[in-house]
Design a protein around this motif. Structure first.
Motif, PDB file in Angstrom:
ATOM      1  N   HIS A   1       0.831  -1.203   0.000  1.00 39.69           N
ATOM      2  CA  HIS A   1       0.000   0.000   0.000  1.00 39.69           C
ATOM      3  C   HIS A   1       0.869   1.259   0.000  1.00 39.69           C
ATOM      4  O   HIS A   1       1.973   1.279   0.548  1.00 39.69           O
ATOM      5  N   HIS A   2       0.320   2.324  -0.593  1.00 38.43           N
ATOM      6  CA  HIS A   2       0.965   3.632  -0.590  1.00 38.43           C
ATOM      7  C   HIS A   2      -0.069   4.667  -0.160  1.00 38.43           C
ATOM      8  O   HIS A   2      -1.107   4.838  -0.815  1.00 38.43           O
ATOM      9  N   LEU A   3       0.205   5.368   0.925  1.00 38.48           N
ATOM     10  CA  LEU A   3      -0.672   6.410   1.438  1.00 38.48           C
ATOM     11  C   LEU A   3       0.068   7.738   1.363  1.00 38.48           C
ATOM     12  O   LEU A   3       1.268   7.809   1.650  1.00 38.48           O
ATOM     13  N   GLY A   4      -0.639   8.799   0.975  1.00 37.33           N
ATOM     14  CA  GLY A   4       0.033  10.075   0.851  1.00 37.33           C
ATOM     15  C   GLY A   4      -0.840  11.247   1.242  1.00 37.33           C
ATOM     16  O   GLY A   4      -2.057  11.234   1.012  1.00 37.33           O
ATOM     17  N   PHE A   5      -0.210  12.249   1.860  1.00 34.19           N
ATOM     18  CA  PHE A   5      -0.885  13.508   2.194  1.00 34.19           C
ATOM     19  C   PHE A   5       0.092  14.647   1.951  1.00 34.19           C
ATOM     20  O   PHE A   5       1.259  14.575   2.360  1.00 34.19           O
ATOM     21  N   PHE A   6      -0.377  15.693   1.270  1.00 33.01           N
ATOM     22  CA  PHE A   6       0.483  16.834   0.957  1.00 33.01           C
ATOM     23  C   PHE A   6      -0.311  18.118   1.141  1.00 33.01           C
ATOM     24  O   PHE A   6      -1.438  18.238   0.657  1.00 33.01           O
ATOM     25  N   GLU A   7       0.288  19.069   1.844  1.00 32.60           N
ATOM     26  CA  GLU A   7      -0.348  20.364   2.093  1.00 32.60           C
ATOM     27  C   GLU A   7       0.645  21.467   1.757  1.00 32.60           C
ATOM     28  O   GLU A   7       1.813  21.434   2.173  1.00 32.60           O
ATOM     29  N   LYS A   8       0.169  22.463   0.991  1.00 37.04           N
ATOM     30  CA  LYS A   8       1.004  23.601   0.619  1.00 37.04           C
ATOM     31  C   LYS A   8       0.219  24.882   0.820  1.00 37.04           C
ATOM     32  O   LYS A   8      -0.910  25.012   0.348  1.00 37.04           O
ATOM     33  N   VAL A   9       0.819  25.827   1.524  1.00 38.60           N
ATOM     34  CA  VAL A   9       0.215  27.134   1.754  1.00 38.60           C
ATOM     35  C   VAL A   9       1.216  28.193   1.309  1.00 38.60           C
ATOM     36  O   VAL A   9       2.370  28.188   1.736  1.00 38.60           O
ATOM     37  N   VAL A  10       0.761  29.082   0.423  1.00 31.18           N
ATOM     38  CA  VAL A  10       1.612  30.160  -0.079  1.00 31.18           C
ATOM     39  C   VAL A  10       0.971  31.489   0.277  1.00 31.18           C
ATOM     40  O   VAL A  10      -0.205  31.730  -0.031  1.00 31.18           O
ATOM     41  N   THR A  11       1.719  32.341   0.937  1.00 24.89           N
ATOM     42  CA  THR A  11       1.256  33.680   1.249  1.00 24.89           C
ATOM     43  C   THR A  11       2.383  34.658   0.963  1.00 24.89           C
ATOM     44  O   THR A  11       3.443  34.614   1.593  1.00 24.89           O
ATOM     45  N   GLY A  12       2.182  35.496  -0.034  1.00 26.16           N
ATOM     46  CA  GLY A  12       3.242  36.393  -0.457  1.00 26.16           C
ATOM     47  C   GLY A  12       4.427  35.619  -0.989  1.00 26.16           C
ATOM     48  O   GLY A  12       4.302  34.745  -1.845  1.00 26.16           O
ATOM     49  N   LYS A  13       5.599  35.883  -0.443  1.00 25.48           N
ATOM     50  CA  LYS A  13       6.824  35.191  -0.852  1.00 25.48           C
ATOM     51  C   LYS A  13       7.120  33.968   0.005  1.00 25.48           C
ATOM     52  O   LYS A  13       8.162  33.322  -0.162  1.00 25.48           O
ATOM     53  N   ASN A  14       6.227  33.629   0.934  1.00 27.05           N
ATOM     54  CA  ASN A  14       6.461  32.547   1.883  1.00 27.05           C
ATOM     55  C   ASN A  14       5.665  31.296   1.511  1.00 27.05           C
ATOM     56  O   ASN A  14       4.475  31.383   1.144  1.00 27.05           O
ATOM     57  N   SER A  15       6.317  30.148   1.619  1.00 30.88           N
ATOM     58  CA  SER A  15       5.688  28.862   1.336  1.00 30.88           C
ATOM     59  C   SER A  15       5.871  27.922   2.526  1.00 30.88           C
ATOM     60  O   SER A  15       6.968  27.839   3.093  1.00 30.88           O
ATOM     61  N   PHE A  16       4.802  27.198   2.884  1.00 29.51           N
ATOM     62  CA  PHE A  16       4.838  26.217   3.959  1.00 29.51           C
ATOM     63  C   PHE A  16       4.376  24.878   3.385  1.00 29.51           C
ATOM     64  O   PHE A  16       3.336  24.801   2.721  1.00 29.51           O
ATOM     65  N   LEU A  17       5.147  23.821   3.634  1.00 31.87           N
ATOM     66  CA  LEU A  17       4.856  22.505   3.068  1.00 31.87           C
ATOM     67  C   LEU A  17       4.796  21.454   4.171  1.00 31.87           C
ATOM     68  O   LEU A  17       5.628  21.443   5.076  1.00 31.87           O
ATOM     69  N   LEU A  18       3.825  20.574   4.054  1.00 36.45           N
ATOM     70  CA  LEU A  18       3.722  19.404   4.929  1.00 36.45           C
ATOM     71  C   LEU A  18       3.457  18.189   4.051  1.00 36.45           C
ATOM     72  O   LEU A  18       2.518  18.182   3.252  1.00 36.45           O
ATOM     73  N   LYS A  19       4.288  17.157   4.198  1.00 40.27           N
ATOM     74  CA  LYS A  19       4.154  15.949   3.389  1.00 40.27           C
ATOM     75  C   LYS A  19       4.306  14.725   4.263  1.00 40.27           C
ATOM     76  O   LYS A  19       5.247  14.633   5.057  1.00 40.27           O
ATOM     77  N   ILE A  20       3.371  13.771   4.130  1.00 43.89           N
ATOM     78  CA  ILE A  20       3.411  12.519   4.884  1.00 43.89           C
ATOM     79  C   ILE A  20       3.155  11.375   3.917  1.00 43.89           C
ATOM     80  O   ILE A  20       2.167  11.392   3.167  1.00 43.89           O
ATOM     81  N   ASP A  21       4.033  10.376   3.913  1.00 40.89           N
ATOM     82  CA  ASP A  21       3.883   9.201   3.058  1.00 40.89           C
ATOM     83  C   ASP A  21       4.005   7.944   3.895  1.00 40.89           C
ATOM     84  O   ASP A  21       4.873   7.852   4.777  1.00 40.89           O
ATOM     85  N   GLY A  22       3.140   6.966   3.621  1.00 37.95           N
ATOM     86  CA  GLY A  22       3.204   5.669   4.268  1.00 37.95           C
ATOM     87  C   GLY A  22       3.281   4.566   3.234  1.00 37.95           C
ATOM     88  O   GLY A  22       2.560   4.594   2.234  1.00 37.95           O
ATOM     89  N   ASN A  23       4.162   3.605   3.434  1.00 36.12           N
ATOM     90  CA  ASN A  23       4.353   2.523   2.468  1.00 36.12           C
ATOM     91  C   ASN A  23       4.573   1.206   3.190  1.00 36.12           C
ATOM     92  O   ASN A  23       5.102   1.170   4.300  1.00 36.12           O
TER      93      ASN A  23
END
Length: 313
Positions: free
Chosen positions: A103-125
């Motif tokens: 199995h492959h599970l994935g979650f990705f979140e990206k928030v961009v505000t102005g010149k700033n970027s925030f990333l959250l990534k979780i993967d399960g295998n």
């Protein structure tokens, strides 16, 4: 073979996409804010042995809230969430192991505000992805855009990665490590390129991006055991449509790739295949098909097929 779980996972993705698309169609968008849903499906088949095949269905849903340039609200410029689920199913199992379904599970979140970027990534295998924290990888990153022109973009930052590093200090597994974040892109008449380092680095390159005949190349790392852990894909592509909306979206290509596939059996064991593939492809961006023949590496020669499709609601 746990095909019931596969069907259930795919059905959940499809029904969720249909529901959100219908909801978006019925409710008018707020002025200056655009909501989009992008479902993506992919199916890969590869011959492992004469009577053993690897089937790899995959599906994802991406939800995006984008703010118009003229919107003056305090909302971030972009909020993007992506969930994914896939399986690798061996028709006869992996020799020497009882597990045949991964199995492959994935979650990705990206928030961009102005010149700033925030990333959250979780993967399960894994055959049992919830067996241990070692089956999961997580990234939490921050980046700031330093260059933003029509041709060039540069983002620098860093963050933390939670993963099974294989390092043990004083009887304690080290699973939290700092990592840099880098994104660079350039668009020109002679070539375009992208380089991204979020976790493991990867790069894309296109020579003659405005011509009918183009050379494309992708390069990425699946680990640090070089050169075995290098994925690459290089192709000679023909774009037959000279004018119109499909000018840069439909192409026919022939290429060569080196692919790496990892399968975690349990906390102690994993299996890795790597192989070369010569292929031909027809791609219209929203839908595409690739067929070829695999050889070399530590995997048996055999037939290869990839079909994928996506749509933006």
């Amino acid at each position: 073979m746990k095909q019931f779980n596969l069907k259930k996972g795919c059905l959940v993705l499809f029904f969720a996409a249909g529901f959100l698309a219908a909801l978006n169609a019925q409710e008018p968008e707020k002025e200056g804010i655009k909501f989009s849903v992008v479902p993506n499906v992919k199916f890969t088949m590869r011959q492992i042995q004469d009577d053993n095949y690897l089937y790899s269905p995959f599906g994802s849903l991406q939800f995006m809230l984008e703010k118009d340039e003229n919107d003056n609200s305090n909302m971030p410029d972009l909020i993007s969430t992506k969930i994914s689920y896939g399986q690798d199913i061996f028709s006869k199992g992996i020799p020497g192991y009882d597990q045949a379904n991964f199995h492959h599970l994935g979650f990705f979140e990206k928030v961009v505000t102005g010149k700033n970027s925030f990333l959250l990534k979780i993967d399960g295998n894994g055959a049992d992805p919830f067996e241990s924290y070692k089956n999961f990888e997580g990234l939490l990153m921050y980046g700031r855009k330093l260059i933003d022109t029509e041709s060039t973009s540069l983002v620098l930052g860093g963050g933390l990665a939670a993963t099974d590093t294989g390092i043990n200090l004083g009887g304690v597994d080290l699973f939290l490590v700092p990592l840099p974040m880098l994104y660079f892109s350039y668009t020109g008449h002679l070539f375009t390129t992208e380089f991204e380092w979020i976790g493991l680095p990867n790069a894309r390159f296109v020579l003659f991006p405005e011509k009918l005949f183009r050379i494309k190349a992708d390069l990425s790392f699946a680990g640090f055991k070089l050169p075995v852990d290098i994925n690459f894909d290089t192709a000679f592509a023909y774009y037959p449509i000279k004018e119109g909306p499909l000018k840069d979206y439909f192409y026919i290509s022939a290429g060569l790739s080196h692919n790496i596939e990892k399968f975690r059996i349990n906390q102690e064991s994993s299996v890795k295949y790597h192989y070369f593939c010569a292929y031909a492809e027809v791609n219209a961006t929203a839908i595409g098909a690739r067929a070829g023949y695999t050889f070399g590496g530590n995997s048996r020669n055999g037939f290869y097929l990839l079909i994928q499709g996506m749509y933006k609601f």
